[in-house]
Design a protein around this motif. Structure first.
Motif, PDB file in Angstrom:
ATOM      1  N   PHE A  53     -11.877   2.541  20.224  1.00 25.56           N
ATOM      2  CA  PHE A  53     -13.059   1.951  19.593  1.00 25.56           C
ATOM      3  C   PHE A  53     -14.003   1.379  20.641  1.00 25.56           C
ATOM      4  CE2 PHE A  53     -15.062  -1.982  17.918  1.00 25.56           C
ATOM      5  CZ  PHE A  53     -15.962  -1.376  17.057  1.00 25.56           C
ATOM      6  N   LEU A  54     -13.456   0.673  21.639  1.00 21.59           N
ATOM      7  CA  LEU A  54     -14.294   0.097  22.699  1.00 21.59           C
ATOM      8  C   LEU A  54     -15.037   1.186  23.463  1.00 21.59           C
ATOM      9  CD1 LEU A  54     -11.808  -2.597  24.058  1.00 21.59           C
ATOM     10  CD2 LEU A  54     -13.986  -3.048  22.910  1.00 21.59           C
ATOM     11  N   SER A  55     -14.364   2.311  23.691  1.00 24.93           N
ATOM     12  CA  SER A  55     -15.006   3.432  24.376  1.00 24.93           C
ATOM     13  C   SER A  55     -16.154   3.982  23.539  1.00 24.93           C
ATOM     14  CB  SER A  55     -13.972   4.534  24.638  1.00 24.93           C
ATOM     15  OG  SER A  55     -14.588   5.664  25.238  1.00 24.93           O
ATOM     16  N   GLN A  56     -15.962   4.072  22.221  1.00 21.44           N
ATOM     17  CA  GLN A  56     -17.026   4.536  21.335  1.00 21.44           C
ATOM     18  C   GLN A  56     -18.214   3.580  21.346  1.00 21.44           C
ATOM     19  OE1 GLN A  56     -15.326   5.106  17.478  1.00 21.44           O
ATOM     20  NE2 GLN A  56     -14.248   6.996  18.031  1.00 21.44           N
ATOM     21  N   VAL A  57     -17.937   2.274  21.390  1.00 22.10           N
ATOM     22  CA  VAL A  57     -19.018   1.281  21.452  1.00 22.10           C
ATOM     23  C   VAL A  57     -19.819   1.459  22.733  1.00 22.10           C
ATOM     24  CG1 VAL A  57     -19.527  -1.181  21.713  1.00 22.10           C
ATOM     25  CG2 VAL A  57     -17.885  -0.434  19.978  1.00 22.10           C
ATOM     26  N   GLU A  58     -19.127   1.633  23.863  1.00 20.77           N
ATOM     27  CA  GLU A  58     -19.825   1.787  25.147  1.00 20.77           C
ATOM     28  C   GLU A  58     -20.671   3.058  25.183  1.00 20.77           C
ATOM     29  OE1 GLU A  58     -17.328   1.459  28.557  1.00 20.77           O
ATOM     30  OE2 GLU A  58     -17.128  -0.728  28.356  1.00 20.77           O
ATOM     31  N   ARG A  59     -20.244   4.082  24.454  1.00 24.71           N
ATOM     32  CA  ARG A  59     -20.991   5.345  24.426  1.00 24.71           C
ATOM     33  C   ARG A  59     -22.038   5.379  23.317  1.00 24.71           C
ATOM     34  NH1 ARG A  59     -16.945   9.747  23.580  1.00 24.71           N
ATOM     35  NH2 ARG A  59     -15.579   8.093  22.810  1.00 24.71           N
ATOM     36  N   GLY A  60     -22.130   4.272  22.552  1.00 18.66           N
ATOM     37  CA  GLY A  60     -23.121   4.212  21.486  1.00 18.66           C
ATOM     38  C   GLY A  60     -22.747   5.017  20.271  1.00 18.66           C
ATOM     39  N   LEU A  61     -21.461   5.355  20.129  1.00 16.81           N
ATOM     40  CA  LEU A  61     -21.004   6.161  19.005  1.00 16.81           C
ATOM     41  C   LEU A  61     -20.480   5.320  17.850  1.00 16.81           C
ATOM     42  CD1 LEU A  61     -19.166   9.012  20.948  1.00 16.81           C
ATOM     43  CD2 LEU A  61     -21.483   9.007  20.003  1.00 16.81           C
TER      44      LEU A  61
END
Length: 204
Positions: A53-61
């Motif tokens: 989830f954190l990775s998705q937040v950083e990628r704007g997803l």
């Protein structure tokens, strides 16, 4: 050893393209994390949020909630205001004045909450003032959340339901408030029109 359940708090955006507001927030979070040499694993361990989830937040997803952003800001030991603006923006600009047309903005569009930073992002101040706009029904969610610091505010227009600990307050235009941010809290706009609040956050 007891394993802490990892949470996904936000909304996965349809399709593969990131929205501009979410992408800007994600880039800012990634910049601050890398600047401090903090891994996603560390952020996940301290917030209880999953690495995916954190990775998705950083990628704007994924569109993060206000409680997610507050938790991440605590890990970085910064105010929520540090997450405003594009990556590398903190420390830029005037350290005394913010012009009306140059206010950094943060749009939590899925929550119906938008914030404008009224205090300069430049410098290392521990106090930030925001102009918060709550769309009809806009809220921080059904669950309370807590973070470091203290906050206060004044309702300029509309009305707001504010829950601090176990008590809920109904505030109208002209009413003000103050409480410790470490006390579980949440807020929402119960009206069918916009509510505007001047909101102050200070790091503890």
């Amino acid at each position: 050893m007891k394993t802490r359940k990892r949470r996904n708090e936000g909304n996965r955006l349809p399709g593969k393209r990131a929205s501009s507001p979410d992408a800007a927030v994600g880039q800012r979070i990634r910049h601050l994390r890398r600047q401090r040499a903090i891994s996603l694993e560390t952020v996940g361990a301290q917030t209880g949020l999953s690495i995916g989830f954190l990775s998705q937040v950083e990628r704007g997803l994924s569109s993060p909630s206000l409680r997610v952003l507050a938790s991440i800001a605590d890990v970085f030991s910064v105010s929520l205001g540090a997450l405003f603006g594009p990556a590398g923006a903190a420390g830029e600009g005037d350290a005394v004045v913010v012009r009306r047309g140059r206010r950094p903005k943060l749009s939590l569009w899925r929550s119906g909450i938008s914030k404008q930073l009224l205090t300069p992002a430049a410098g290392a101040g521990s106090l930030n003032v925001y102009l918060v706009r709550l769309a009809p029904g806009g809220s921080t969610g059904e669950e309370v959340y807590a973070h470091q610091g203290e906050e206060a505010g004044l309702v300029l227009e509309g009305a707001m339901s504010l829950t601090v600990d176990t008590k809920t307050y109904k505030l109208k235009a002209g009413d003000s408030f103050r409480f410790s941010s470490t006390t579980p809290h949440r807020f929402r706009n119960p009206l069918e029109r916009e509510t505007v609040v001047v909101w102050v956050n200070a790091l503890g």
